[in-house]
Design a protein around this motif. Structure first.
Motif, PDB file in Angstrom:
ATOM      1  N   UNK A 214     -22.185 -27.335  16.128  1.00 19.32           N
ATOM      2  CA  UNK A 214     -22.362 -26.599  17.380  1.00 19.32           C
ATOM      3  C   UNK A 214     -21.298 -25.513  17.551  1.00 19.32           C
ATOM      4  N   UNK A 215     -20.068 -25.850  17.166  1.00 16.62           N
ATOM      5  CA  UNK A 215     -18.984 -24.872  17.299  1.00 16.62           C
ATOM      6  C   UNK A 215     -19.247 -23.635  16.443  1.00 16.62           C
ATOM      7  N   UNK A 216     -19.661 -23.859  15.197  1.00 20.01           N
ATOM      8  CA  UNK A 216     -19.902 -22.704  14.323  1.00 20.01           C
ATOM      9  C   UNK A 216     -21.146 -21.943  14.774  1.00 20.01           C
ATOM     10  N   UNK A 217     -22.143 -22.662  15.317  1.00 20.75           N
ATOM     11  CA  UNK A 217     -23.340 -21.976  15.828  1.00 20.75           C
ATOM     12  C   UNK A 217     -22.978 -21.053  16.984  1.00 20.75           C
ATOM     13  N   UNK A 218     -22.160 -21.558  17.911  1.00 18.75           N
ATOM     14  CA  UNK A 218     -21.753 -20.746  19.057  1.00 18.75           C
ATOM     15  C   UNK A 218     -20.960 -19.526  18.606  1.00 18.75           C
ATOM     16  N   UNK A 219     -20.022 -19.723  17.662  1.00 16.14           N
ATOM     17  CA  UNK A 219     -19.201 -18.597  17.220  1.00 16.14           C
ATOM     18  C   UNK A 219     -20.021 -17.557  16.469  1.00 16.14           C
ATOM     19  N   UNK A 220     -20.975 -18.004  15.644  1.00 21.16           N
ATOM     20  CA  UNK A 220     -21.789 -17.048  14.896  1.00 21.16           C
ATOM     21  C   UNK A 220     -22.703 -16.260  15.829  1.00 21.16           C
ATOM     22  N   UNK A 221     -23.298 -16.952  16.814  1.00 24.32           N
ATOM     23  CA  UNK A 221     -24.148 -16.231  17.761  1.00 24.32           C
ATOM     24  C   UNK A 221     -23.330 -15.289  18.636  1.00 24.32           C
ATOM     25  N   UNK A 222     -22.129 -15.732  19.029  1.00 19.50           N
ATOM     26  CA  UNK A 222     -21.270 -14.872  19.842  1.00 19.50           C
ATOM     27  C   UNK A 222     -20.847 -13.626  19.072  1.00 19.50           C
ATOM     28  N   UNK A 223     -20.614 -13.777  17.776  1.00 18.99           N
ATOM     29  CA  UNK A 223     -20.244 -12.628  16.946  1.00 18.99           C
ATOM     30  C   UNK A 223     -21.445 -11.761  16.594  1.00 18.99           C
ATOM     31  N   UNK A 224     -22.682 -12.239  16.850  1.00 19.89           N
ATOM     32  CA  UNK A 224     -23.881 -11.457  16.585  1.00 19.89           C
ATOM     33  C   UNK A 224     -24.290 -11.412  15.131  1.00 19.89           C
ATOM     34  N   UNK A 225     -23.760 -12.272  14.305  1.00 17.61           N
ATOM     35  CA  UNK A 225     -24.062 -12.207  12.869  1.00 17.61           C
ATOM     36  C   UNK A 225     -25.493 -12.644  12.568  1.00 17.61           C
ATOM     37  N   UNK A 226     -25.981 -13.798  13.085  1.00 20.25           N
ATOM     38  CA  UNK A 226     -27.383 -14.155  12.794  1.00 20.25           C
ATOM     39  C   UNK A 226     -28.359 -13.120  13.329  1.00 20.25           C
ATOM     40  N   UNK A 227     -28.045 -12.533  14.524  1.00 18.18           N
ATOM     41  CA  UNK A 227     -28.947 -11.534  15.078  1.00 18.18           C
ATOM     42  C   UNK A 227     -29.032 -10.301  14.186  1.00 18.18           C
ATOM     43  N   UNK A 228     -27.886  -9.933  13.614  1.00 13.02           N
ATOM     44  CA  UNK A 228     -27.840  -8.745  12.756  1.00 13.02           C
ATOM     45  C   UNK A 228     -28.542  -9.001  11.421  1.00 13.02           C
ATOM     46  N   UNK A 229     -28.219 -10.157  10.787  1.00 15.66           N
ATOM     47  CA  UNK A 229     -28.750 -10.432   9.445  1.00 15.66           C
ATOM     48  C   UNK A 229     -30.236 -10.757   9.499  1.00 15.66           C
ATOM     49  N   UNK A 230     -30.651 -11.620  10.437  1.00 13.85           N
ATOM     50  CA  UNK A 230     -32.030 -12.092  10.487  1.00 13.85           C
ATOM     51  C   UNK A 230     -32.893 -11.360  11.517  1.00 13.85           C
ATOM     52  N   UNK A 231     -32.317 -10.310  12.153  1.00  9.66           N
ATOM     53  CA  UNK A 231     -33.045  -9.508  13.125  1.00  9.66           C
ATOM     54  C   UNK A 231     -33.629 -10.378  14.245  1.00  9.66           C
ATOM     55  N   UNK A 232     -32.804 -11.293  14.773  1.00 10.10           N
ATOM     56  CA  UNK A 232     -33.242 -12.181  15.846  1.00 10.10           C
ATOM     57  C   UNK A 232     -33.179 -11.432  17.164  1.00 10.10           C
ATOM     58  N   UNK A 233     -34.244 -11.444  17.933  1.00 10.12           N
ATOM     59  CA  UNK A 233     -34.200 -10.743  19.224  1.00 10.12           C
ATOM     60  C   UNK A 233     -33.262 -11.430  20.200  1.00 10.12           C
ATOM     61  N   UNK A 234     -32.780 -10.673  21.154  1.00 11.97           N
ATOM     62  CA  UNK A 234     -31.801 -11.188  22.098  1.00 11.97           C
ATOM     63  C   UNK A 234     -32.325 -12.318  22.955  1.00 11.97           C
ATOM     64  N   UNK A 235     -33.627 -12.276  23.308  1.00  9.20           N
ATOM     65  CA  UNK A 235     -34.170 -13.336  24.155  1.00  9.20           C
ATOM     66  C   UNK A 235     -34.063 -14.701  23.486  1.00  9.20           C
ATOM     67  N   UNK A 236     -34.270 -14.714  22.181  1.00 13.92           N
ATOM     68  CA  UNK A 236     -34.180 -15.986  21.443  1.00 13.92           C
ATOM     69  C   UNK A 236     -32.724 -16.363  21.183  1.00 13.92           C
ATOM     70  N   UNK A 237     -31.907 -15.410  20.717  1.00 16.39           N
ATOM     71  CA  UNK A 237     -30.508 -15.721  20.393  1.00 16.39           C
ATOM     72  C   UNK A 237     -29.740 -16.161  21.632  1.00 16.39           C
TER      73      UNK A 237
END
Length: 668
Positions: A214-237
């Motif tokens: 959970x800690x790494x998930x929160x930090x990665x989403x906060x840094x925007x890395x999954x959104x950038x790499x996988x093109x995840x829309x903001x509503x989902x992220x």
């Protein structure tokens, strides 16, 4: 102290708006001190009107207003030095901004507009970057006014920097390398702990895995890395981030309680505490799903701050009471709580946004995770050693118990073997007694049958002969003499029978009467031969010693029985041969031969049994004691008797031998 330290690190920007000078020797310039802020609650989108009419307020530091439904407008005036390159990039440090618009006055009037943010497909962003970034072509020496319009459902806290294009590209590559290494270490840690948890199957290891994930998930989403790499829309992220924050509240509380070992001190309070936080975390998650992002995340973050204070106070209290786990808890979780607290307070605009407040959560989490990993491994190693020691103690106890059991089993086995031996002896004695009883009964039956036959017949003969003499007193003398001789023969037969029975009883005693003395064997043999009619016995005893040690009475009975047995079975027209010789060792051997029908082979093994009478003896007088008695007499003289020939190819021959006996062995 914490607030004072943060304010010390705050950049001291000017209180009035000033242009941002872009020089050639500065790869990037921070907008701190050059930004003006307008918080628009109406959602106005006309940059010209906002620029002219908005009550702009200078920002002394970086942007940080927390969660707000308002639209934020930032004004930045930049001036490029003539020696500086023309291509620059405007970069926002917050990766979770939903919508960012950059407005720039066009040379012919109007406004040029660029857009980025999580609400926009990343393919439409001006630059392919982790954060919202806008390319700028700036004229030399002219002041250019930039308006930035920001809306977001997340906390709005961000730095605004202006980079030279080449420096920004280089920084983006380095940043992704750093993030790759940072999160790669986390992933490696998770993989290692997955194997560790599968190996140990320990509850704390499982909760730690979930905690780190959970800690790494929160930090990665906060840094925007999954959104950038996988093109995840903001509503989902944003939804995943909010749910992860609520779950982290529950899992973090459970893991903290486990590490503090609160259940060993206050078990009921520990259960109620975890249950309450779990219910609140699920409630906040429901608010996120049903109402909105901020409505669930803000109370979750506030509750997290409250829990930080509460858990810290509990650990200090327990440490003062001597609770050993509280010492490590204060160290590992204290660093983590400080980092998370700074990050939350920055999102709530309590603390300004700068390099320390932005990275405080990441640094605190990293140190905390490393400390917890070492703690779990040390704890498992301790548990393993304790388990090994407990197993060794158990093994020693088992060995001691086994030794005691083995000794007891050995004693019981010895007793059982002794009892078995005793019972075997009793069984043998009983079997012997039964065999003796059976033999005695058999001998009794045989004796009764023998007496009923062997005694009745002579008595009947005597009775008939006596009646004949009494009825004919004047009978011729020859007839009277014949009848008298018949009486004498019958009486002798009965006497021999009585002698055999008495001798047999004498030999069957436990201590048979044995009286050896020097005996004149030639004289004894001569007396035996005279008991039969002249010419019936052909005897030869030359060389037989005269002073031979033996029991004369028993030897006479044995030889008489052998001669009587030969006389009964030999034809009347043939003689019975008796031959006695002295052996080389001084002993004596007597051989008695007679003619007649051969002895059946199946009867040979039973010839010397008591009361045994063969098929050829059934119609002849006899008690079945003769040969049995001969064997007993031979054995008491340390001699033997055996059938030499059974009459199949030669005459029937019995041999009787006695070794020499000295004075020392005269007594049995």
């Amino acid at each position: 102290m914490l607030v004072l330290a943060l304010w010390l690190f705050m950049p001291l920007g000017a209180q009035a708006q000033r242009p941002l000078l872009l020089a050639a020797d500065t790869p990037n310039v921070s907008g701190t001190g050059a930004l003006s802020l307008f918080q628009d609650g109406s959602g106005e989108t006309d940059p010209g009107r906002i620029l002219a009419e908005a009550p702009w307020q200078p920002l002394p530091g970086e942007l940080g207003v927390g969660y707000t439904p308002d639209t934020l407008w930032l004004k930045l005036v930049v001036v490029r030095d003539k020696s500086a390159p023309a291509e620059w990039v405007l970069n926002l440090g917050n990766a979770l901004v939903d919508d960012v618009e950059l407005f720039r006055q066009a040379p012919g009037g109007g406004w040029e507009r660029s857009r980025a943010g999580e609400n926009l497909d990343r393919a439409a962003w001006p630059l392919d970057a982790r954060n919202a970034a806008f390319p700028l072509i700036l004229p030399a020496g002219e002041a250019v006014t930039l308006l930035i319009r920001i809306t977001s459902r997340n906390a709005i806290s961000s730095a605004v920097d202006v980079w030279q294009r080449d420096a920004f590209d280089s920084f983006s590559r380095r940043e992704m390398l750093y993030y790759g290494l940072y999160f790669g270490c986390y992933l490696l840690l998770i993989v290692l702990h997955i194997f560790f948890w599968r190996m140990t199957k320990e509850a704390q290891s499982g909760w730690y895995l979930l905690y780190v994930a959970l800690a790494i998930t929160i930090q990665m989403l906060t840094a925007g890395i999954p959104q950038w790499i996988f093109r995840i829309p903001g509503s989902i992220s944003d939804l995943v981030l909010a749910c992860s924050i609520c779950l982290a509240l529950i899992v973090g509380t459970k893991f903290a309680v486990l590490q503090l070992e609160l259940a060993s001190v206050w078990p009921r309070f520990s259960t109620a505490f975890i249950g309450t936080v779990t219910l609140l975390g699920l409630l906040f998650m429901g608010l996120v799903l049903k109402v909105g992002y901020a409505e669930g995340v803000v109370p979750a973050q506030l509750l997290s701050l409250l829990l930080v204070v509460l858990m810290t106070g509990l650990s200090v209290y327990l440490l003062l009471r001597g609770h050993r786990p509280a010492r490590f808890f204060l160290f590992a979780f204290g660093i983590y709580y400080v980092g998370i607290g700074i990050s939350f307070l920055r999102n709530l605009s309590v603390f300004p946004s700068n390099v320390w407040t932005v990275n405080a959560a990441s640094l605190g989490t990293l140190i905390h995770i490393l400390a917890m990993s070492m703690r779990l491994h040390a704890r498992y190693d301790l548990l393993r050693r304790q388990a090994a020691e407990a197993q060794e103690r158990a093994m020693r106890a088992v060995r001691k118990l086994n030794e005691g059991l083995e000794e007891e089993v050995a004693v019981r086995t010895a007793d059982l073997e002794h009892e078995i031996e005793r019972r075997k002896l009793l069984e043998n004695e009983l079997r012997t007694a039964l065999e003796t009883e059976r033999r005695i009964k058999e001998e009794q039956r045989s004796f009764v049958a023998m007496v009923s036959h062997e005694f009745r017949t002579p008595l009947a003969i005597i009775n008939v002969t006596a009646q004949q003499i009494a009825l004919n007193p004047g009978a011729p003398w020859d007839e009277v003499v014949g009848r008298c001789q018949n009486l004498r023969s019958t009486v002798r037969r009965m006497s021999d029978l009585v002698d055999n029975c008495l001798a047999s009883d004498r030999m069957d005693m436990d201590m048979p009467v044995f009286s050896p003395r020097p005996c004149n064997l030639p004289e004894l043999l001569g007396e035996l031969v005279q008991e039969w009619p002249e010419g019936r016995i052909e005897a030869d005893w030359q060389g037989v010693p005269e002073g031979f040690f033996c029991d004369p009475g028993l030897v006479k009975v044995a030889l008489r029985n052998l001669l009587a047995n030969a006389d009964r079975h030999a034809p009347q027209d043939e003689t019975v041969s008796l031959r006695a010789t002295a052996g080389a060792d001084g002993g004596v051997r007597v051989e008695i031969c007679n003619g007649g029908s051969p002895i059946p082979a199946e009867e040979v093994p039973r010839l010397f049994l008591k009361y045994f009478r063969g098929r050829l003896s059934q119609h002849r007088p006899g008690a079945g004691l003769g040969l049995h008695l001969v064997r007993q007499i031979a054995e008491i003289h340390d001699g033997s008797v055996w059938l030499e020939h059974g009459g199949e190819s030669d005459r029937i021959q019995f041999s009787f031998s006695m070794p020499v006996r000295g004075l020392a062995s005269a007594t049995p």
